[in-house]
Scaffold this motif. Structure first.
Motif, PDB file in Angstrom:
ATOM      1  N   TRP A 119     168.078  40.614  -4.588  1.00  0.00           N
ATOM      2  CA  TRP A 119     168.608  39.924  -5.780  1.00  0.00           C
ATOM      3  C   TRP A 119     170.116  39.882  -5.616  1.00  0.00           C
ATOM      4  CZ3 TRP A 119     172.336  41.118  -9.246  1.00  0.00           C
ATOM      5  CH2 TRP A 119     172.417  40.389 -10.427  1.00  0.00           C
ATOM      6  N   LEU A 120     170.740  38.750  -6.054  1.00  0.00           N
ATOM      7  CA  LEU A 120     172.197  38.721  -5.950  1.00  0.00           C
ATOM      8  C   LEU A 120     172.790  37.802  -6.992  1.00  0.00           C
ATOM      9  CD1 LEU A 120     173.268  35.845  -4.497  1.00  0.00           C
ATOM     10  CD2 LEU A 120     172.333  36.906  -2.486  1.00  0.00           C
ATOM     11  N   ASN A 121     174.077  38.056  -7.277  1.00  0.00           N
ATOM     12  CA  ASN A 121     174.911  37.105  -8.013  1.00  0.00           C
ATOM     13  C   ASN A 121     176.189  36.943  -7.213  1.00  0.00           C
ATOM     14  OD1 ASN A 121     176.545  39.330  -8.574  1.00  0.00           O
ATOM     15  ND2 ASN A 121     175.678  39.630 -10.628  1.00  0.00           N
ATOM     16  N   SER A 122     177.231  36.466  -7.825  1.00  0.00           N
ATOM     17  CA  SER A 122     178.449  36.134  -7.077  1.00  0.00           C
ATOM     18  C   SER A 122     179.146  37.342  -6.469  1.00  0.00           C
ATOM     19  CB  SER A 122     179.431  35.389  -7.982  1.00  0.00           C
ATOM     20  OG  SER A 122     179.795  36.210  -9.085  1.00  0.00           O
ATOM     21  N   ARG A 123     178.898  38.546  -6.986  1.00  0.00           N
ATOM     22  CA  ARG A 123     179.613  39.714  -6.484  1.00  0.00           C
ATOM     23  C   ARG A 123     178.740  40.940  -6.225  1.00  0.00           C
ATOM     24  NH1 ARG A 123     180.734  43.432 -10.364  1.00  0.00           N
ATOM     25  NH2 ARG A 123     182.576  44.189  -9.248  1.00  0.00           N
ATOM     26  N   GLU A 124     177.440  40.859  -6.453  1.00  0.00           N
ATOM     27  CA  GLU A 124     176.578  42.024  -6.269  1.00  0.00           C
ATOM     28  C   GLU A 124     175.270  41.630  -5.585  1.00  0.00           C
ATOM     29  OE1 GLU A 124     176.022  45.534  -9.163  1.00  0.00           O
ATOM     30  OE2 GLU A 124     174.210  44.324  -9.469  1.00  0.00           O
ATOM     31  N   LEU A 125     174.874  42.456  -4.620  1.00  0.00           N
ATOM     32  CA  LEU A 125     173.596  42.277  -3.930  1.00  0.00           C
ATOM     33  C   LEU A 125     172.767  43.526  -4.159  1.00  0.00           C
ATOM     34  CD1 LEU A 125     173.137  40.965  -0.301  1.00  0.00           C
ATOM     35  CD2 LEU A 125     171.808  42.884  -1.133  1.00  0.00           C
ATOM     36  N   ARG A 126     171.514  43.341  -4.554  1.00  0.00           N
ATOM     37  CA  ARG A 126     170.610  44.468  -4.761  1.00  0.00           C
ATOM     38  C   ARG A 126     169.451  44.356  -3.771  1.00  0.00           C
ATOM     39  NH1 ARG A 126     169.904  44.101 -11.318  1.00  0.00           N
ATOM     40  NH2 ARG A 126     172.148  44.102 -11.844  1.00  0.00           N
ATOM     41  N   LEU A 127     169.248  45.433  -3.023  1.00  0.00           N
ATOM     42  CA  LEU A 127     168.133  45.538  -2.089  1.00  0.00           C
ATOM     43  C   LEU A 127     167.146  46.532  -2.678  1.00  0.00           C
ATOM     44  CD1 LEU A 127     166.962  44.933   0.805  1.00  0.00           C
ATOM     45  CD2 LEU A 127     168.194  46.969   1.558  1.00  0.00           C
ATOM     46  N   THR A 128     165.900  46.099  -2.893  1.00  0.00           N
ATOM     47  CA  THR A 128     164.888  46.940  -3.527  1.00  0.00           C
ATOM     48  C   THR A 128     163.682  47.069  -2.605  1.00  0.00           C
ATOM     49  OG1 THR A 128     165.610  46.132  -5.690  1.00  0.00           O
ATOM     50  CG2 THR A 128     163.479  47.254  -5.593  1.00  0.00           C
ATOM     51  N   PHE A 129     163.124  48.274  -2.519  1.00  0.00           N
ATOM     52  CA  PHE A 129     161.929  48.470  -1.689  1.00  0.00           C
ATOM     53  C   PHE A 129     161.173  49.708  -2.159  1.00  0.00           C
ATOM     54  CE2 PHE A 129     165.600  50.323   0.551  1.00  0.00           C
ATOM     55  CZ  PHE A 129     165.212  51.652   0.682  1.00  0.00           C
ATOM     56  N   ASN A 130     159.915  49.781  -1.752  1.00  0.00           N
ATOM     57  CA  ASN A 130     159.121  50.995  -1.909  1.00  0.00           C
ATOM     58  C   ASN A 130     159.189  51.770  -0.596  1.00  0.00           C
ATOM     59  OD1 ASN A 130     158.418  49.842  -4.334  1.00  0.00           O
ATOM     60  ND2 ASN A 130     156.301  49.378  -3.750  1.00  0.00           N
ATOM     61  N   TYR A 131     159.110  53.087  -0.669  1.00  0.00           N
ATOM     62  CA  TYR A 131     159.069  53.861   0.571  1.00  0.00           C
ATOM     63  C   TYR A 131     158.124  55.047   0.423  1.00  0.00           C
ATOM     64  CZ  TYR A 131     162.158  57.632  -1.214  1.00  0.00           C
ATOM     65  OH  TYR A 131     162.690  58.689  -1.918  1.00  0.00           O
ATOM     66  N   GLU A 132     157.685  55.561   1.573  1.00  0.00           N
ATOM     67  CA  GLU A 132     156.908  56.793   1.623  1.00  0.00           C
ATOM     68  C   GLU A 132     157.460  57.649   2.753  1.00  0.00           C
ATOM     69  OE1 GLU A 132     152.315  58.508   1.903  1.00  0.00           O
ATOM     70  OE2 GLU A 132     152.739  56.397   2.400  1.00  0.00           O
ATOM     71  N   LEU A 133     157.790  58.902   2.432  1.00  0.00           N
ATOM     72  CA  LEU A 133     158.293  59.850   3.416  1.00  0.00           C
ATOM     73  C   LEU A 133     157.348  61.041   3.456  1.00  0.00           C
ATOM     74  CD1 LEU A 133     160.652  60.651   5.355  1.00  0.00           C
ATOM     75  CD2 LEU A 133     161.666  61.864   3.412  1.00  0.00           C
ATOM     76  N   THR A 134     156.756  61.303   4.622  1.00  0.00           N
ATOM     77  CA  THR A 134     155.856  62.439   4.791  1.00  0.00           C
ATOM     78  C   THR A 134     156.415  63.376   5.854  1.00  0.00           C
ATOM     79  OG1 THR A 134     154.534  61.269   6.459  1.00  0.00           O
ATOM     80  CG2 THR A 134     153.843  61.073   4.157  1.00  0.00           C
ATOM     81  N   ARG A 135     155.874  64.589   5.881  1.00  0.00           N
ATOM     82  CA  ARG A 135     156.356  65.598   6.824  1.00  0.00           C
ATOM     83  C   ARG A 135     155.196  66.412   7.381  1.00  0.00           C
ATOM     84  NH1 ARG A 135     161.001  70.273   6.418  1.00  0.00           N
ATOM     85  NH2 ARG A 135     160.254  71.440   8.218  1.00  0.00           N
ATOM     86  N   ASP A 136     155.321  66.802   8.667  1.00  0.00           N
ATOM     87  CA  ASP A 136     154.400  67.761   9.268  1.00  0.00           C
ATOM     88  C   ASP A 136     154.798  69.152   8.772  1.00  0.00           C
ATOM     89  OD1 ASP A 136     152.932  69.475  10.814  1.00  0.00           O
ATOM     90  OD2 ASP A 136     153.356  68.485  12.718  1.00  0.00           O
ATOM     91  N   LEU A 137     154.023  69.685   7.825  1.00  0.00           N
ATOM     92  CA  LEU A 137     154.384  70.940   7.166  1.00  0.00           C
ATOM     93  C   LEU A 137     154.190  72.155   8.063  1.00  0.00           C
ATOM     94  CD1 LEU A 137     152.884  70.247   3.619  1.00  0.00           C
ATOM     95  CD2 LEU A 137     155.261  69.994   4.376  1.00  0.00           C
ATOM     96  N   LEU A 138     153.505  71.995   9.199  1.00  0.00           N
ATOM     97  CA  LEU A 138     153.269  73.121  10.106  1.00  0.00           C
ATOM     98  C   LEU A 138     154.352  73.236  11.167  1.00  0.00           C
ATOM     99  CD1 LEU A 138     149.409  72.730  10.626  1.00  0.00           C
ATOM    100  CD2 LEU A 138     150.622  74.195   8.989  1.00  0.00           C
ATOM    101  N   LEU A 139     155.373  72.412  11.053  1.00  0.00           N
ATOM    102  CA  LEU A 139     156.414  72.365  12.077  1.00  0.00           C
ATOM    103  C   LEU A 139     157.765  72.681  11.450  1.00  0.00           C
ATOM    104  CD1 LEU A 139     156.361  71.680  15.122  1.00  0.00           C
ATOM    105  CD2 LEU A 139     157.033  69.358  14.525  1.00  0.00           C
ATOM    106  N   GLU A 140     158.286  73.887  11.749  1.00  0.00           N
ATOM    107  CA  GLU A 140     159.611  74.261  11.264  1.00  0.00           C
ATOM    108  C   GLU A 140     160.682  73.585  12.122  1.00  0.00           C
ATOM    109  OE1 GLU A 140     160.300  75.853   8.635  1.00  0.00           O
ATOM    110  OE2 GLU A 140     158.373  76.752   8.111  1.00  0.00           O
TER     111      GLU A 140
END
Length: 704
Positions: free
Chosen positions: A585-606
């Protein structure tokens, strides 16, 4: 006139194709008779002049095979011969044509003067099922009177019996940057344990040319009868120069699993062409029968007696390993009690004796957590001495002593080994190395490698997986790590150590890294690690190591340079990151970038993610508007803010409509077409970065 113009255009295109692609492996000679150079055949150019095809090599390389070959042009006429008028095509016997490129060192070797010869080297890539005997070489002259502008001069096929392997006991002329070098195998030495064959090949090079030669940073490997390739380390290759009529010996050492056949081994010389990311064969040699060694006591069990009782002792390994501006000389001693009563641990000391002439003081390192020797038990000791890394010797002796008092020591045993057999244990790609010591059993395995690019230099990083094999939670042993290039250059590595204890059966992911020059030769590189010691004990806390023990080397896998074309399941070990439903989304002076994300982790790995960031970059199609945002890995596992503000950090879990705002007073003037933009994700480490995913997106659309 029009026809003449078209012919000239075609000729210029042909010239560009022939002489436009480059990099070198072989070169024209400077004299010297060649021995055992395999010649496949000749094709006449004129009644007196001809092409000679030789040195056709094939080398497996990541799902394909690389072919290298040499054409020698013999001009026996009285006028210049111009190679620009000729070419060689490579085909399979089924008729498929394969693209051939000239090696760049030869791109200016066009004019062959009368009564002279000229070598020209070529290379090509074929599929992994193609064999040497499938190849056909067609020599042509450009002839514009022919429908395809080519006149066929002749063909040479590779027969089933053709071999480029130098027989055992034979020699081979290898041209190194134009200088003929007579090469041969002096001897093969091997030892065997329950896991590996440890092999040392003594390779001899004699300069039979008229100029000194700096030996290229070749890579070496043993090829088994099954076709498996195992790399070798070349000792003392760095800055090696050989003067005319002088010969040098090179020790090549490595490990092969005992599961492979011990018969029919070959030595392979390989040159890596960094610019093309290509490996080409230089020579093959049949390895001779194993040379019997004398005075080598590694692995043999001996006994000695003190006032306390009878002990059994054996040295399981002698090693020479790099340490800062010196080398470390180490011996691993196993002391065992095979009697019927428990024994105390004797007060041992000792020293190294080189070539019966030079004494090296040895420091005793005891790391096993044990206070005595119960019946049937054993304990490991390490003896360490230091010497200049430039010093060479043939034999090393460990003199084992017992310290009876502050002023008196008693000699107990002597263990002798050849310098040629002082091989560091090498672990092949993907292989796990287990360290078995009382109270700190663990295994180590290289997972992958990464190069993070910077402006002035790069950062090379290895991800090392450590598994706790103890039945209790333990702190990981402090390690020392170094990277070693094929020419022997050593780069000390920094380790991002895991601060938490590792649970039984748990794993830690260590980041081992070093800042390296641009063009760093990652191919043929290996990692050397050891357990850090300080003043005779394992290093603890913030202690500064003054050496290391139990050194082992790891051949490193090829780096995965794939850049994903979508932002789905990007690997940022131990995390996985996905971006979708991207919109703008944008107007003359601002741009907005929107997204969904998913962040997962291997919990057995320190792991310790210090110095690591995720970078998201936006680039408009025309490149007039770009911006980036950095997200620190240390925030990934943190809790969200509870003050009601909108979260600007990326954290574990699923998040919808995450928003990035970019304010620019001149924004409207920097966006011309509003057709597409590119969203890219970088893995950043120590200020350098690596592109792992990028996606082209239409403005104002919403991705899946």
């Amino acid at each position: 006139m029009k026809r003449t113009y078209n012919r000239l255009t075609v000729l210029l295109l042909v010239c560009a194709l022939i002489f436009g692609n480059a990099v070198t492996v072989l070169a024209d000679g400077d004299g010297g008779a060649e021995e055992g150079v395999p010649t496949l055949g000749k094709v006449n150019i004129t009644d007196n002049s001809f092409f000679e095809l030789k040195d056709v090599y094939m080398l497996p390389d990541q799902g394909s095979k690389n072919v290298a070959f040499t054409v020698t042009i013999h001009n026996n006429d009285s006028t210049d011969l111009m190679f620009i008028d000729y070419w060689v095509h490579l085909l399979t016997k089924s008729g498929n044509q394969i693209s051939v490129k000239i090696l760049p060192e030869f791109k200016d070797k066009n004019r062959i003067t009368p009564k002279s010869t000229q070598d020209i080297g070529f290379y090509a890539t074929v599929n992994e099922k193609t064999e040497l005997s499938d190849l056909v070489f067609r020599f042509i002259k450009w002839d514009f009177s022919q429908p395809n502008f080519e006149r066929n001069l002749g063909e040479i096929s590779v027969s089933d019996s053709y071999s480029v392997v130098t027989p055992a006991g034979g020699s081979r002329i290898v041209k190194m940057t134009g200088i003929p070098m007579k090469t041969s195998i002096k001897k093969l030495l091997t030892s065997k344990n329950e896991k590996n064959y440890n092999a040392t090949v003594v390779f001899v090079m004699q300069n039979v040319g008229t100029k000194s030669i700096a030996v290229p940073a070749y890579q070496f490997a043993i090829r088994t009868s099954e076709g498996y390739m195992y790399p070798l380390e070349a000792k003392n290759l760095k800055d090696l120069t050989i003067d005319p009529q002088v010969d040098k010996e090179l020790e090549l050492s490595g490990s092969l699993p005992v599961s492979v056949s011990p018969d029919g081994w070959q030595l392979v010389i390989i040159q890596n062409i960094a610019d093309l990311k290509l490996n080409l064969s230089v020579a093959y040699y049949e390895l001779p029968a194993v040379t019997e060694t004398e005075g080598v006591d590694v692995g043999k069990d001996y006994t000695f007696t003190t006032k306390k009782g009878l002990y059994h002792a054996k040295v399981t390994a002698f090693n020479r390993m790099p340490w800062e501006d010196q080398d470390m000389l180490t011996a691993n001693l196993v002391l065992s009690n095979q009697g019927v009563d428990a024994l105390p641990i004797p007060d041992l000391t000792g020293y190294f004796f080189l070539d019966e002439a030079v004494k090296i003081e040895a420091k005793l390192i005891r790391t096993d957590n044990i206070i005595g020797l119960p019946v049937g038990s054993s304990i490991n000791f390490q003896f360490i001495g230091k010497l200049p890394y430039t010093y060479n010797f043939s034999k090393v002796k460990l003199v084992l002593q017992e310290k009876e008092s502050d002023t008196k020591t008693n000699d107990l045993l002597e263990f002798v080994n050849s310098s040629e057999m002082m091989n560091i244990p090498y672990n092949n790609v993907g292989e796990k190395f287990t360290v078995q010591h009382v109270g700190r059993n663990a295994s180590y395995k290289v997972r992958n490698v990464h190069t993070f690019l910077g402006d002035a230099n790069d950062t090379f990083m290895v991800q090392l997986e450590v598994e706790n094999l103890e039945k209790r939670s333990v702190n990981g042993t402090k390690l020392v790590a170094q990277f070693k290039t094929p020419d022997g250059t050593v780069y000390p590595a920094t380790i991002n150590e895991v601060k938490k204890k590792i649970n039984p059966g748990g794993k830690a992911l260590l980041f081992l890294w070093a800042n390296v020059p641009k063009g760093f030769p990652a191919t043929g590189l290996h990692l050397l690690i050891g357990e850090a010691i300080t003043e005779g004990k394992l290093t603890e806390g913030d202690g500064k190591p003054d050496g290391y023990i139990n050194g082992s080397a790891y051949w490193l896998p090829e780096e995965d340079l794939t850049v994903q074309k979508t932002l789905d399941k990007l690997v940022l070990a131990p995390y996985t990151f996905t971006i979708n439903h991207i919109s703008t989304w944008l107007n003359s002076r601002e741009l907005r970038l929107t997204f969904n994300y998913e962040l997962t982790r291997d919990l057995l790995l320190e792991t310790n993610t210090e110095g690591r960031k995720l970078i998201i970059t936006f680039e408009d199609e025309k490149g007039a508007k770009t911006f980036s945002r950095e997200f620190d890995f240390k925030d990934f596992d943190a809790s969200e803010p509870n003050d009601g503000t909108k979260d600007t950090k990326i954290r574990l879990g699923k998040v919808e409509k995450f928003e990035i705002k970019e304010t620019d007073e001149e924004l409207i003037y920097k966006l011309e077409t509003l057709k597409t933009y590119r969203l890219s994700v970088y893995d950043s480490f120590q200020g350098q970065k690596k592109l792992i995913g990028t996606q082209e997106i239409a403005w104002f659309s919403i991705t899946d």
